[in-house]
Design an enzyme around this catalytic site. Sequence first.
Site, PDB file in Angstrom:
ATOM      1  N   PRO A  88       0.812  -1.079  -0.126  1.00 51.55           N
ATOM      2  CA  PRO A  88      -0.127   0.141   0.023  1.00 51.55           C
ATOM      3  C   PRO A  88       1.052   1.304  -0.069  1.00 51.55           C
ATOM      4  O   PRO A  88       0.116   2.286  -0.206  1.00 51.55           O
ATOM      5  CB  PRO A  88      -0.973  -0.152   1.304  1.00 51.55           C
ATOM      6  CG  PRO A  88       0.011  -1.324   2.060  1.00 51.55           C
ATOM      7  CD  PRO A  88       0.699  -2.218   1.244  1.00 51.55           C
ATOM      8  N   GLU A 115       2.185  -8.073   8.479  1.00 52.71           N
ATOM      9  CA  GLU A 115       2.422  -6.564   8.634  1.00 52.71           C
ATOM     10  C   GLU A 115       3.414  -6.182   7.194  1.00 52.71           C
ATOM     11  O   GLU A 115       3.694  -5.001   7.390  1.00 52.71           O
ATOM     12  CB  GLU A 115       3.238  -6.123   9.863  1.00 52.71           C
ATOM     13  CG  GLU A 115       2.422  -6.176  11.122  1.00 52.71           C
ATOM     14  CD  GLU A 115       1.228  -5.361  10.733  1.00 52.71           C
ATOM     15  OE1 GLU A 115       1.202  -4.315  10.429  1.00 52.71           O
ATOM     16  OE2 GLU A 115       0.003  -5.771  11.435  1.00 52.71           O
ATOM     17  N   ARG A 153      -4.409  -7.618 -20.591  1.00 49.88           N
ATOM     18  CA  ARG A 153      -5.152  -7.287 -21.626  1.00 49.88           C
ATOM     19  C   ARG A 153      -4.842  -6.269 -22.453  1.00 49.88           C
ATOM     20  O   ARG A 153      -5.231  -6.034 -23.560  1.00 49.88           O
ATOM     21  CB  ARG A 153      -6.629  -6.926 -21.019  1.00 49.88           C
ATOM     22  CG  ARG A 153      -6.609  -5.589 -20.121  1.00 49.88           C
ATOM     23  CD  ARG A 153      -7.882  -5.691 -19.472  1.00 49.88           C
ATOM     24  NE  ARG A 153      -9.099  -5.533 -20.168  1.00 49.88           N
ATOM     25  CZ  ARG A 153      -9.525  -4.526 -20.794  1.00 49.88           C
ATOM     26  NH1 ARG A 153      -8.625  -3.410 -21.023  1.00 49.88           N
ATOM     27  NH2 ARG A 153     -10.468  -4.663 -21.762  1.00 49.88           N
ATOM     28  N   ASP A 168     -10.387   2.245 -24.215  1.00 46.51           N
ATOM     29  CA  ASP A 168     -10.800   2.107 -22.704  1.00 46.51           C
ATOM     30  C   ASP A 168     -10.720   3.234 -21.807  1.00 46.51           C
ATOM     31  O   ASP A 168      -9.869   4.343 -22.235  1.00 46.51           O
ATOM     32  CB  ASP A 168     -10.062   0.811 -21.856  1.00 46.51           C
ATOM     33  CG  ASP A 168     -10.646  -0.478 -22.067  1.00 46.51           C
ATOM     34  OD1 ASP A 168     -11.933  -0.553 -22.525  1.00 46.51           O
ATOM     35  OD2 ASP A 168      -9.740  -1.305 -21.892  1.00 46.51           O
TER      36      ASP A 168
END
Length: 264
Positions: A88, A115, A153, A168
């Site tokens: 993150p 963690e 993709r 897209d």
Amino acid sequence: MRVEVFTLFPEVFEPYLSLSIMARARQKGLLEVRLHNIRDWATDRHKTVDDEPYGGGGGMVMKPEPIFAAVEAVLGRPPQVPVILLTPQGRPFTQEVAWELAQQPHLALIAGRYEGVDERVRQHLVTDEISIGDYVLTGGELPALVVLDAVTRLLPGVLGDPDAPRKDSFSDGLLEHPHYTRPAVFRGWKVPEVLLSGHHAEIARWRRREALRRTWERRPDLLARASLTEEDRAFLAQLEAARRASESDPSAAASSPTPEEPAA
Ligand code: SAM
């Protein structure tokens, strides 16, 4: 493209990679995913891959030795391909990053757990760190699958329509226009007339405007970096003017072009 995935839960990947476009890409030899269980490189008899954090506090931390051993056994020391840690705390994963990774013939993804991984993995093994969003998941397996899916993709030959990825959302800096399919009327809700007209230039114009409107309504931050024509800018100015008019005089909203019904 070949992707080496290092994880404590390789079994998470196979079901998703065996479906639909991912499966087709693998069958066609356009994508090869090799799954490596980090635990296989743990050396003690309990196959330990985590330990308590120095300095105390809760949770466990993934030990460096099995991760270094796994990555170096597969890719050499030092690895000659990008080694990406899913975290993150990484750089945000965007369509642009997906395009960037799709140019690589070979790369590695490391999925963390607990963690996270010992900091020395980040400092001395990893070459890139990617986050799939500002939230915390329990493991890096879903983020790794997200990256794999978005990148696959974009590989030439994977999608039936080779132009599809370029149309897209995000590829030209805008969200994509809305889509409709049969029936032309559903519960009284009609498909916009222009889409049934067969008039290709008008359809293209409608789609461009709807893409602009959608982006303006939902992600105005994207507009600053999108490449816009004079006509695009004029349309956006029209949307802005309609918004200002309805804010200053709500009764005028009905008679002036609104964001829903701009003047042609
Ligand atoms: N303690 C870490 C922190 O606060 O930054 C979070 C650890 S998370 C519970 C465990 C693992 O899940 C991470 O090592 C990473 O591999 C993965 N992960 C969780 N959220 C993620 C995200 N938004 N993007 C990428 N990976 C993520």
